[in-house]
Design an enzyme around this catalytic site. Structure first.
Site, PDB file in Angstrom:
ATOM      1  N   CYS A 138      14.122  39.584 -16.017  1.00 15.75           N
ATOM      2  CA  CYS A 138      14.883  40.218 -14.929  1.00 15.75           C
ATOM      3  C   CYS A 138      16.047  40.966 -15.577  1.00 15.75           C
ATOM      4  O   CYS A 138      15.894  41.505 -16.661  1.00 15.75           O
ATOM      5  CB  CYS A 138      15.336  39.166 -13.910  1.00 15.75           C
ATOM      6  SG  CYS A 138      16.435  37.907 -14.591  1.00 15.75           S
ATOM      7  N   ARG A 139      17.193  40.994 -14.936  1.00 12.60           N
ATOM      8  CA  ARG A 139      18.349  41.667 -15.523  1.00 12.60           C
ATOM      9  C   ARG A 139      19.107  40.747 -16.472  1.00 12.60           C
ATOM     10  O   ARG A 139      19.369  41.076 -17.614  1.00 12.60           O
ATOM     11  CB  ARG A 139      19.311  42.201 -14.457  1.00 12.60           C
ATOM     12  CG  ARG A 139      20.429  43.081 -15.058  1.00 12.60           C
ATOM     13  CD  ARG A 139      21.503  43.447 -14.062  1.00 12.60           C
ATOM     14  NE  ARG A 139      22.302  42.319 -13.655  1.00 12.60           N
ATOM     15  CZ  ARG A 139      23.268  41.734 -14.390  1.00 12.60           C
ATOM     16  NH1 ARG A 139      23.527  42.190 -15.589  1.00 12.60           N
ATOM     17  NH2 ARG A 139      23.938  40.720 -13.936  1.00 12.60           N
TER      18      ARG A 139
END
Length: 132
Positions: free
Chosen positions: A93-94
């Protein structure tokens, strides 16, 4: 008493082995470093690189050849887009929070080889933007 201790030790070893084979080594899947992930992606076939961020985040920047399934629709989309539950899946993800959640979701759905790559912010290699 010694037999009891031996039995407990054996049980712990068996459970630890089973957990490691199922991809449940940590709360959010087995952790994999960016360097190990890159090496394996380049040398092994069939690994799915799964981005669980939003579509906008994906279009802004993502790891090449990754598949997008946002974490908020993962439970309803995974069976369609990830039909083989024994395929190795590297989730990112981030920053690492959503990938840990996604790894838990996939594990509960019966996927057996989940690796938490963490956040793209830690990925020092090539990224692309758009639908590439």
């Amino acid at each position: 008493m010694n037999q009891y201790i031996s039995l407990v030790i054996l049980l712990v070893v068996v459970v630890a082995f089973w957990i490691s084979r199922k991809g449940l080594g940590t709360a959010g899947g087995v952790k994999i470093s960016p360097s190990d992930a890159k090496r394996r992606l380049e040398s092994e076939k069939g690994i799915i690189l799964l981005d669980v961020r939003t579509k906008d985040e994906y279009l802004e920047k993502h790891i090449p050849k990754s598949t997008l399934i946002p974490v908020d629709v993962l439970s309803s989309e995974a069976n369609k887009k990830l039909p083989d539950k024994n395929t190795e899946i590297f989730v990112y993800c981030r920053s690492g929070s959503r990938s840990a959640i996604a790894a838990k979701v996939l594990t509960k759905m019966g996927y057996t080889h989940i690796y938490n790559l963490g956040g793209i912010v830690r990925w020092p290699y090539e990224t692309v933007s758009g639908n590439k």
